[in-house]
Write an enzyme that holds these catalytic residues in place. Structure first.
Site, PDB file in Angstrom:
ATOM      1  N   HIS A  51       0.819  -1.236  -0.223  1.00  0.00           N
ATOM      2  CA  HIS A  51       0.095  -0.142  -0.015  1.00  0.00           C
ATOM      3  C   HIS A  51       0.906   1.123  -0.017  1.00  0.00           C
ATOM      4  O   HIS A  51       0.641   2.223  -0.653  1.00  0.00           O
ATOM      5  CB  HIS A  51      -0.843   0.088   1.321  1.00  0.00           C
ATOM      6  CG  HIS A  51      -1.562   1.300   1.391  1.00  0.00           C
ATOM      7  ND1 HIS A  51      -2.765   1.536   0.958  1.00  0.00           N
ATOM      8  CD2 HIS A  51      -1.212   2.559   2.279  1.00  0.00           C
ATOM      9  CE1 HIS A  51      -3.183   2.860   1.324  1.00  0.00           C
ATOM     10  NE2 HIS A  51      -2.184   3.280   2.150  1.00  0.00           N
ATOM     11  N   GLU A  52       1.827   1.217   0.871  1.00  0.00           N
ATOM     12  CA  GLU A  52       2.859   2.433   0.820  1.00  0.00           C
ATOM     13  C   GLU A  52       3.379   2.744  -0.560  1.00  0.00           C
ATOM     14  O   GLU A  52       3.788   3.726  -1.045  1.00  0.00           O
ATOM     15  CB  GLU A  52       3.699   2.471   2.218  1.00  0.00           C
ATOM     16  CG  GLU A  52       2.883   2.310   3.394  1.00  0.00           C
ATOM     17  CD  GLU A  52       1.950   3.565   3.634  1.00  0.00           C
ATOM     18  OE1 GLU A  52       2.277   4.585   3.101  1.00  0.00           O
ATOM     19  OE2 GLU A  52       1.036   3.562   4.338  1.00  0.00           O
ATOM     20  N   HIS A 108       1.603   4.350  -3.220  1.00  0.00           N
ATOM     21  CA  HIS A 108       1.765   5.673  -3.158  1.00  0.00           C
ATOM     22  C   HIS A 108       2.831   6.368  -3.749  1.00  0.00           C
ATOM     23  O   HIS A 108       2.674   7.325  -4.562  1.00  0.00           O
ATOM     24  CB  HIS A 108       1.495   6.327  -1.592  1.00  0.00           C
ATOM     25  CG  HIS A 108       0.311   6.223  -0.905  1.00  0.00           C
ATOM     26  ND1 HIS A 108      -0.912   6.989  -1.374  1.00  0.00           N
ATOM     27  CD2 HIS A 108      -0.018   5.557   0.383  1.00  0.00           C
ATOM     28  CE1 HIS A 108      -1.762   6.586  -0.304  1.00  0.00           C
ATOM     29  NE2 HIS A 108      -1.352   5.860   0.469  1.00  0.00           N
ATOM     30  N   GLU A 144      -6.255   7.123  -1.243  1.00  0.00           N
ATOM     31  CA  GLU A 144      -6.281   5.929  -0.266  1.00  0.00           C
ATOM     32  C   GLU A 144      -6.549   4.877  -0.856  1.00  0.00           C
ATOM     33  O   GLU A 144      -6.099   3.635  -0.761  1.00  0.00           O
ATOM     34  CB  GLU A 144      -6.645   6.458   0.936  1.00  0.00           C
ATOM     35  CG  GLU A 144      -5.773   7.496   1.693  1.00  0.00           C
ATOM     36  CD  GLU A 144      -4.234   6.946   2.336  1.00  0.00           C
ATOM     37  OE1 GLU A 144      -4.251   5.670   2.263  1.00  0.00           O
ATOM     38  OE2 GLU A 144      -3.382   7.559   2.335  1.00  0.00           O
TER      39      GLU A 144
END
Length: 505
Positions: free
Chosen positions: A290-291, A294, A355
């Site tokens: 997930h990070e 980004h 997100e």
């Protein structure tokens, strides 16, 4: 005939002197930048050339001698020039001292400059709006009427100027559209990725200075586990150019904060509180995916670009607020309302959208890394229970920059079947038949049932004590708990702590 020869020789020698003079001036100009030459050498050469006797009889031979230059880099440059054949002395020019250059100053990244100038822009808008209000209030009534008439006569000029400004704004926005990696979504990018790489480097240096005393050594097992997960994610997603072109570096910070973030230049920061919050390695793969999503999509540049455009457009509204409001207190209130509306209508919804996209792409990265993608929704269910145990207030989603835990669980549940198909195409080993989501829900239900039973038992014991107190009143002595009641009370506390224990496995 001899006189003609003498004249020709004189003409040749004069042209040689002129060429040497020109060569000297050019070379001296170049020497001011790269070499320290000695003009006296050229002066002596010209003097020697002028006083050379010219013999009318016989032949005159002109040979091109070499003029050698030696620079500090060791490169020898030889230049030929005409001179009389009598004195064949080579001219060697050496630099008298070395030429040192200082390091180039690194310019501030454009996003950082914008963040520094952002308060100044608001201040200028406030000053301009307040000045317009003061100027209007100071005008006499007749001049106000004349100004209204003048404005009405030129109304089409103002309409044309507004249309032209709107055209240029639209042209600017259309020329800065970009396609996001992986998802292919069209987005606005005012700042380039190179600018944010520079900003990421400055930010990484600031974080390293901030966490220098709490960084875990690379030999620590926790650091090695995170480093291995990041390496697997990067290797299994080499087909994405934004991942294969970035060197990924891991930094584990010893702190209770449940947080992790990845900078656009590949610097990964994760706190030990996050390592304690995940239940297994699959959840850790999902969080890091997930990070990393980004970073590879460039959400930081995208969010800053939208914020920059909205901020510039809101400056016009801010100027109008300070120009229209009759008092400064009302203008301050209007400015506060404007800021809240911008947050609720633009900033926070867009942040929630990014997100959700990072959850989607992070689930794909974890699937290609052969992780159990069914553990992704379980993590957010654990975080919801953890927040409830800590007693944190639940705020509405429209007031937050992140989706609620329940909405994230529902979205990931919809994406899990597609992620499982992607995992199957990547030659990954088969998953166990037991679904982590089902196991977690059963465990939570069991814990809640046990807690409810303990509560009922404690209530019954309380009622029994009250009835015993009515039959045998002892107002002078405090109530004494039976050993059974202490055991049940401890069971309630232990049951309440079980979800937290589950989170820290």
């Amino acid at each position: 005939m001899e006189q003609i020869c003498i004249r020709l020789v004189k003409l040749n020698m004069l042209s040689t002197v002129r060429s040497l003079n020109r060569f000297h001036s050019v070379f001296r100009w170049c020497g001011q930048r790269q070499f320290h030459c000695r003009p006296s050498v050229f002066a002596s050469a010209r003097t020697e050339l002028m006083r050379t006797s010219l013999k009318p009889r016989g032949s005159v031979t002109v040979s091109p001698p070499s003029l050698c230059l030696r620079s500090r880099s060791g490169l020898n440059i030889c230049i030929t020039a005409f001179r009389p054949p009598v004195h064949r002395v080579p001219l060697i020019i050496q630099p008298t001292r070395e030429f040192h250059t200082s390091d180039r100053l690194r310019a501030l990244p454009a996003p950082l400059i914008w963040m520094v100038l952002k308060p100044l822009q608001k201040l200028m808008a406030i000053i301009v709006g307040r000045s317009i209000r003061k100027w209007w209030l100071a005008l006499p009534p007749n001049k106000k009427q004349l100004f209204r008439e003048w404005t009405w006569r030129r109304r089409w000029h103002f309409v044309g100027a507004g249309a032209g400004l709107l055209f240029f704004i639209s042209l600017f926005l259309l020329t800065h559209l970009d396609e996001s990696p992986v998802t292919g979504r069209t987005r606005l990018l005012v700042f380039s990725k190179e600018n944010f790489m520079e900003l990421a480097q400055v930010t990484a240096e600031a974080y390293m200075e901030e966490f220098k005393d709490s960084l875990i050594a690379p030999s620590d097992p926790r650091h090695q586990a995170v480093e291995q997960v990041v390496r697997i994610l990067a290797e299994r997603n080499q087909d994405i150019a934004e991942i294969s072109s970035v060197p990924w570096t891991v930094h584990v910070v010893d702190g209770p904060t449940i947080n992790a973030f990845v900078l656009p230049n590949g610097e990964v920061f994760i706190f030990t509180g996050m390592l304690d919050a995940v239940a297994d390695i699959h959840q850790l793969v999902f969080i890091l995916g997930h990070e990393m999503a980004h970073a590879l999509i460039g959400h930081a540049a995208e969010q800053a670009s939208l914020s920059h455009v909205v901020e510039l457009l809101s400056l016009v509204l801010l100027t109008a607020i300070w120009a229209i409001c009759p008092r400064d207190s009302l203008a301050v209130l209007g400015q506060w309302i404007q800021g809240k509306l911008v947050q609720l209508l633009f900033d926070r919804p867009f942040s929630r959208k990014l997100e959700a996209e990072a959850d989607q792409v992070g689930l794909q990265l974890a699937a290609k890394a052969c992780a159990d993608v069914r553990a992704g929704p379980v993590f957010w269910q654990q975080m919801e229970i953890y927040d409830q145990l800590r007693g944190e207030p639940t705020i509405p989603e429209w007031l937050s920059t992140h989706p609620s835990h329940q909405n994230r669980v529902r979205q990931l549940d919809r994406l899990v079947p597609e992620a499982l198909e992607l995992r199957g195409r990547c030659d990954c080993p088969a998953l166990p038949k037991a679904d982590p989501r089902v196991i977690f829900n059963q465990a939570v239900k069991l814990l809640l049932d046990n807690a409810k039973k303990q509560e009922m038992i404690a209530e019954e014991e309380k009622n029994e004590k009250q009835r015993a107190g009515v039959m045998l009143p002892l107002p002078q002595s405090p109530p004494v708990l039976t050993p059974g009641s202490q055991t049940h009370l401890g069971g309630v506390l232990a049951t309440s702590a079980l979800p937290q224990t589950l989170l820290s496995k």
